[in-house]
Design a protein around this motif. Structure first.
Motif, PDB file in Angstrom:
ATOM      1  N   MET A   1       1.091  -1.262   0.046  1.00  0.00           N
ATOM      2  CA  MET A   1      -0.110  -0.267  -0.176  1.00  0.00           C
ATOM      3  C   MET A   1       1.060   1.719   0.232  1.00  0.00           C
ATOM      4  N   ASP A   2       1.084   2.012  -0.967  1.00  0.00           N
ATOM      5  CA  ASP A   2       1.644   2.790  -1.067  1.00  0.00           C
ATOM      6  C   ASP A   2       0.698   4.088  -0.434  1.00  0.00           C
ATOM      7  N   ALA A   3       2.219   5.466   0.272  1.00  0.00           N
ATOM      8  CA  ALA A   3       1.480   6.539   0.489  1.00  0.00           C
ATOM      9  C   ALA A   3       1.414   7.362  -0.298  1.00  0.00           C
ATOM     10  N   ILE A   4       1.510   8.669  -0.362  1.00  0.00           N
ATOM     11  CA  ILE A   4       1.567   9.733  -1.223  1.00  0.00           C
ATOM     12  C   ILE A   4       2.707  10.486   0.152  1.00  0.00           C
ATOM     13  N   LYS A   5       4.230  10.112   0.338  1.00  0.00           N
ATOM     14  CA  LYS A   5       5.351  11.393   0.591  1.00  0.00           C
ATOM     15  C   LYS A   5       5.516  12.212   0.099  1.00  0.00           C
ATOM     16  N   GLU A   6       5.586  12.606  -1.726  1.00  0.00           N
ATOM     17  CA  GLU A   6       6.153  13.312  -2.509  1.00  0.00           C
ATOM     18  C   GLU A   6       5.698  13.057  -3.459  1.00  0.00           C
ATOM     19  N   THR A   7       5.677  14.195  -4.390  1.00  0.00           N
ATOM     20  CA  THR A   7       5.543  14.637  -5.449  1.00  0.00           C
ATOM     21  C   THR A   7       6.491  14.747  -6.857  1.00  0.00           C
ATOM     22  N   HIS A   8       7.262  14.567  -7.882  1.00  0.00           N
ATOM     23  CA  HIS A   8       7.968  15.641  -9.182  1.00  0.00           C
ATOM     24  C   HIS A   8       7.262  15.265 -10.624  1.00  0.00           C
ATOM     25  N   PHE A   9       5.654  16.193 -10.301  1.00  0.00           N
ATOM     26  CA  PHE A   9       6.059  16.693 -11.685  1.00  0.00           C
ATOM     27  C   PHE A   9       5.898  17.599 -12.791  1.00  0.00           C
ATOM     28  N   ASN A  10       5.394  16.824 -13.407  1.00  0.00           N
ATOM     29  CA  ASN A  10       6.053  18.217 -14.632  1.00  0.00           C
ATOM     30  C   ASN A  10       4.505  18.620 -15.456  1.00  0.00           C
ATOM     31  N   PHE A  11       3.698  19.410 -15.990  1.00  0.00           N
ATOM     32  CA  PHE A  11       3.027  19.136 -16.469  1.00  0.00           C
ATOM     33  C   PHE A  11       2.964  20.254 -17.309  1.00  0.00           C
ATOM     34  N   PRO A  82     -10.640  16.321  -9.448  1.00  0.00           N
ATOM     35  CA  PRO A  82     -10.298  15.712 -10.256  1.00  0.00           C
ATOM     36  C   PRO A  82      -9.960  14.151  -9.895  1.00  0.00           C
ATOM     37  N   ASP A  83      -9.146  14.072  -8.269  1.00  0.00           N
ATOM     38  CA  ASP A  83      -8.588  13.222  -7.742  1.00  0.00           C
ATOM     39  C   ASP A  83      -8.851  13.046  -6.509  1.00  0.00           C
ATOM     40  N   PRO A  84      -9.661  12.153  -5.865  1.00  0.00           N
ATOM     41  CA  PRO A  84      -9.262  12.232  -3.828  1.00  0.00           C
ATOM     42  C   PRO A  84      -8.381  12.795  -3.524  1.00  0.00           C
ATOM     43  N   SER A  85      -7.311  12.884  -3.736  1.00  0.00           N
ATOM     44  CA  SER A  85      -5.876  13.710  -3.157  1.00  0.00           C
ATOM     45  C   SER A  85      -6.028  14.403  -4.048  1.00  0.00           C
ATOM     46  N   VAL A  86      -6.706  15.341  -4.859  1.00  0.00           N
ATOM     47  CA  VAL A  86      -5.970  16.476  -6.135  1.00  0.00           C
ATOM     48  C   VAL A  86      -7.339  17.612  -5.842  1.00  0.00           C
ATOM     49  N   VAL A 299      -0.669   5.248  -6.650  1.00  0.00           N
ATOM     50  CA  VAL A 299      -1.074   6.186  -6.549  1.00  0.00           C
ATOM     51  C   VAL A 299      -0.413   6.947  -6.842  1.00  0.00           C
ATOM     52  N   LEU A 300       1.401   7.229  -7.096  1.00  0.00           N
ATOM     53  CA  LEU A 300       1.456   8.592  -7.999  1.00  0.00           C
ATOM     54  C   LEU A 300       0.743   8.428  -9.290  1.00  0.00           C
ATOM     55  N   ALA A 301       0.670   7.600 -10.074  1.00  0.00           N
ATOM     56  CA  ALA A 301       0.205   7.593 -11.924  1.00  0.00           C
ATOM     57  C   ALA A 301      -0.974   7.724 -11.913  1.00  0.00           C
ATOM     58  N   ARG A 302      -1.260   7.544 -10.906  1.00  0.00           N
ATOM     59  CA  ARG A 302      -3.374   7.798 -10.386  1.00  0.00           C
ATOM     60  C   ARG A 302      -3.677   9.441 -10.501  1.00  0.00           C
TER      61      ARG A 302
END
Length: 314
Positions: A1-11, A82-86, A299-302
């Motif tokens: 089970m993953d938790a979102i600890k940090e993100t590194h996206f580029n939109f 758009p997402d449970p965490s966003v 979770v990060l891909a989602r």
């Protein structure tokens, strides 16, 4: 089970990125903020080493619900969830104060009172109160919004004297704060809860004030269970509460209050799991809805996919 600890996206059209204690915020085209509510947890202004599964989803979904349920009082920053965490919303120029409102003598105010102080942020407190007593009237005890380090208590008089917020804007913030707390109190009562204290943040676009960030979540608010409140007060017993205070108390009991030289105690799997369960309990209690866990396998891909799809539709 993953938790979102940090993100590194580029939109696409991303213009900046800000990492807060709990939130990762992406600025898009200088117009929108894509806010990822991570599973990081902070206490005493320190981010703890372990992320708490589903915590971000709990915060994001509670905030989304209550922002929607208070939009008749004050407009808010949200454009889409758009997402449970966003949450994606409009960029506002934030006021450099947090509007903390207290209906009961609890938490920081109770600790100050126990030290003999009878005034908090310019608000006088009567003699003879004990911890968790209801105050004669809710009081607003603002704090400065610190970009680094601890937020500091400040009075209305100092806010106006230092020009942090104009008199007209501050008086509007006070009205919004009181009305939001009243609505939050009414909603909590329907769920057999007491909204003890909470904080609101506001921003501005042009001449319009918007409610921003989160509201009525366990990170920004303290709740007591209504059933048994009076009896526990009469017997000088601790109140049964749903808030982050239980995390703070666990840290204090294990020798940590965020002071120099102190070390965060080890967060075992059992502690992490128990904190996660408490957050889910609050979600279900305050919303009256069953918590549906998001798919945390990837979770990060989602999250990234949800944001990209939402941005393409703005």
């Amino acid at each position: 089970m993953d938790a979102i600890k940090e993100t590194h996206f580029n939109f696409p059209n991303q213009t900046s990125f800000y990492k807060g204690k709990v939130r990762d915020v992406y600025t898009i085209d200088h117009k929108y903020l894509a806010m990822v509510v991570t599973d990081r947890i902070s206490a005493f202004d320190v981010v703890l080493p372990e992320a708490i599964p589903y915590k971000g989803q709990v915060l994001n979904q509670i905030a989304a619900k209550f922002l929607k349920d208070t939009s008749d009082i004050v407009p808010n920053w949200v454009v889409t969830v758009p997402d449970p965490s966003v949450t994606i919303g409009r960029i506002c120029e934030p006021f450099k104060v947090e509007m903390v409102i207290r209906g009961y003598l609890a938490g920081h105010a109770a600790r100050e009172y126990a030290l003999g102080k009878r005034e908090v942020c310019g608000e006088k407190l009567p003699e003879g109160l004990k911890e968790n007593d209801k105050l004669p009237e809710p009081i607003i005890t603002p704090t400065t919004k610190a970009s680094v380090g601890h937020d500091e208590d400040i009075s209305k008089a100092d806010i106006l004297a230092k020009g942090i917020v104009s008199k007209a804007d501050y008086e509007q913030l006070e009205k919004y704060t009181k009305a939001l707390y009243q609505r939050g109190t009414e909603i909590a009562a329907q769920r057999d809860l007491i909204l003890v204290d909470t904080k609101y943040e506001f921003g501005k676009v042009g001449n319009t004030i918007y409610l921003i960030d989160e509201i009525h979540t366990p990170d920004s608010s303290r709740y007591f269970y209504k059933e048994g409140y009076e009896e526990r007060q009469k017997n000088n017993e601790p109140q049964k509460q749903l808030s982050k205070e239980f995390v703070r108390k666990w840290l204090i009991e294990n020798g940590f209050q965020g002071k120099n030289g102190q070390v965060v105690p080890t967060m075992t799997k059992e502690i992490v799991s128990s904190i996660s369960e408490r957050y889910i309990e609050l979600f279900e209690q305050i919303t009256g809805e069953s918590f549906v866990k998001g798919d945390n396998n990837q979770v990060l891909a989602r999250v990234e996919k949800s944001i990209n799809e939402a941005l393409s539709n703005l």
